[in-house]
Design an enzyme around this catalytic site. Structure first.
Site, PDB file in Angstrom:
ATOM      1  CB  ALA A  19     -10.107  -1.316   1.115  1.00  0.00           C
ATOM      2  N   GLY A  22      -4.929  -0.609   3.609  1.00  0.00           N
ATOM      3  CA  GLY A  22      -5.911   0.507   4.212  1.00  0.00           C
ATOM      4  C   GLY A  22      -5.121   1.956   3.734  1.00  0.00           C
ATOM      5  CB  SER A  23      -1.956   3.117   2.775  1.00  0.00           C
ATOM      6  OG  SER A  23      -2.077   2.469   1.575  1.00  0.00           O
ATOM      7  CG  ASP A  75     -15.847 -12.268  -5.028  1.00  0.00           C
ATOM      8  OD1 ASP A  75     -15.222 -11.840  -5.524  1.00  0.00           O
ATOM      9  OD2 ASP A  75     -16.297 -13.417  -5.411  1.00  0.00           O
ATOM     10  CG  ASP A 102      -4.831  -0.444  -5.982  1.00  0.00           C
ATOM     11  OD1 ASP A 102      -4.300  -0.426  -7.205  1.00  0.00           O
ATOM     12  OD2 ASP A 102      -4.042  -0.506  -5.098  1.00  0.00           O
ATOM     13  CB  CYS A 155       1.619  -2.075  -8.441  1.00  0.00           C
ATOM     14  SG  CYS A 155       1.225  -3.749  -7.813  1.00  0.00           S
TER      15      CYS A 155
END
Length: 296
Positions: A19, A22-23, A75, A102, A155
């Site tokens: 996370a 945090g956005s 983890d 993500d 990304c």
């Protein structure tokens, strides 16, 4: 049942496995608590394996005082089973309705803004992080409810970190399927996921299949990195966002759904619902971090 009671009625359990900072977690919280003055009916768990980055999570989200939110420092590859009270006050393992995965990546899709990557990036990094990404994804899939959905994203544009990771997880978890995304996020320019790719060793040697890999390279290259039967798993449902399409960074995104035992059929993009029936926004955004949330 109120949130301050021990017996919590969880109707939407949402986990953000990696996370920090945090956005995206904040956007999930806003979606879950979209009605002002109404007690949220779900729980959002934001996890990060880095203790210092968890402090960033606290800083980012403490201004959004929300009783439906908790932070964990675990983890992600070994995220523990959480116990809750179920029907008849019996303890049961919490399974999540939605999971955002993500994962850590080499970040080669951010080359335009992160100049340091130009000097640090290597193919060996992608080969090494593939195993970590795969373990995180498999753990997330195991924690999902039947009918639940998981968004996997990076990304990076390297298929070893993206399609190869997703494909190998689908092989290991046949109860999952990829959902089509062509009807989602109108206005976001993207291309379909890759269905065929080669694997390059850090020495510069290319391989089409694992059987071709030299013995001295098999420590770095795993069978899970090759395309093989990619066509039968609908990898074209994944989306790739290229920087030149709309002046952004590079991203990879896909939606995985855990099927009920009796339903193993394909679905249409129009059947995909948002995380909390979010209202349509007047302004279209090309921010890919923001785009992940409606896909849940």
């Amino acid at each position: 049942k109120q949130w301050y009671q021990r017996r919590v009625a969880i109707t939407a359990g949402i986990l953000d496995m990696c996370a920090a900072p945090g956005s995206k977690t904040l956007q999930i919280l806003e979606a879950v608590t979209s009605t002002e003055g109404v007690m949220p009916t779900g729980v959002v768990i934001a996890n990060d394996g880095d203790y210092k980055r968890c402090h960033m999570l606290v800083t980012q989200t403490k201004r959004f005082n929300n009783p439906a939110y908790m932070i964990t420092n675990e983890d992600a590859t070994r995220f523990p089973n959480l116990k809750v009270l179920g029907p008849g006050d019996k303890t049961q393992v919490l399974k999540f309705d939605r999971i955002l995965c993500d994962v850590p990546c080499t970040g080669d899709g951010t080359l335009r803004k992160n100049y340091a990557i130009w000097g640090k990036w290597s193919q060996a990094q992608a080969l090494g992080i593939h195993k970590l990404q795969r373990r995180i994804l498999l753990r997330g899939m195991d924690m999902l409810k039947p009918g639940g959905r998981l968004v996997y994203s990076t990304c990076s544009l390297n298929p070893i970190e993206n399609e190869a990771t997703v494909l190998s997880a689908l092989r290991d978890r046949p109860e999952f399927r990829l959902l089509p995304t062509e009807g989602c996020l109108e206005g976001l320019k993207r291309v379909e996921g890759m269905t065929n790719w080669r694997v390059m060793h850090s020495s510069g040697t290319w391989y089409n299949k694992f059987e071709e890999v030299e013995d001295r390279h098999r420590k770095a290259i795993a069978p899970t990195m090759f395309s093989g039967d990619a066509a039968v798993h609908n990898l074209q449902y994944c989306m790739r966002v290229y920087p030149h399409l709309q002046n952004t960074g590079g991203f990879f995104i896909c939606i995985l759904e855990k099927q009920q035992v009796e339903e193993r059929t394909q679905v249409k993009a129009s059947e995909i619902e948002t995380i909390a029936d979010l209202p349509d926004k007047k302004e279209k955004s090309t921010d890919c971090d923001s785009a992940l949330i409606p896909l849940l």
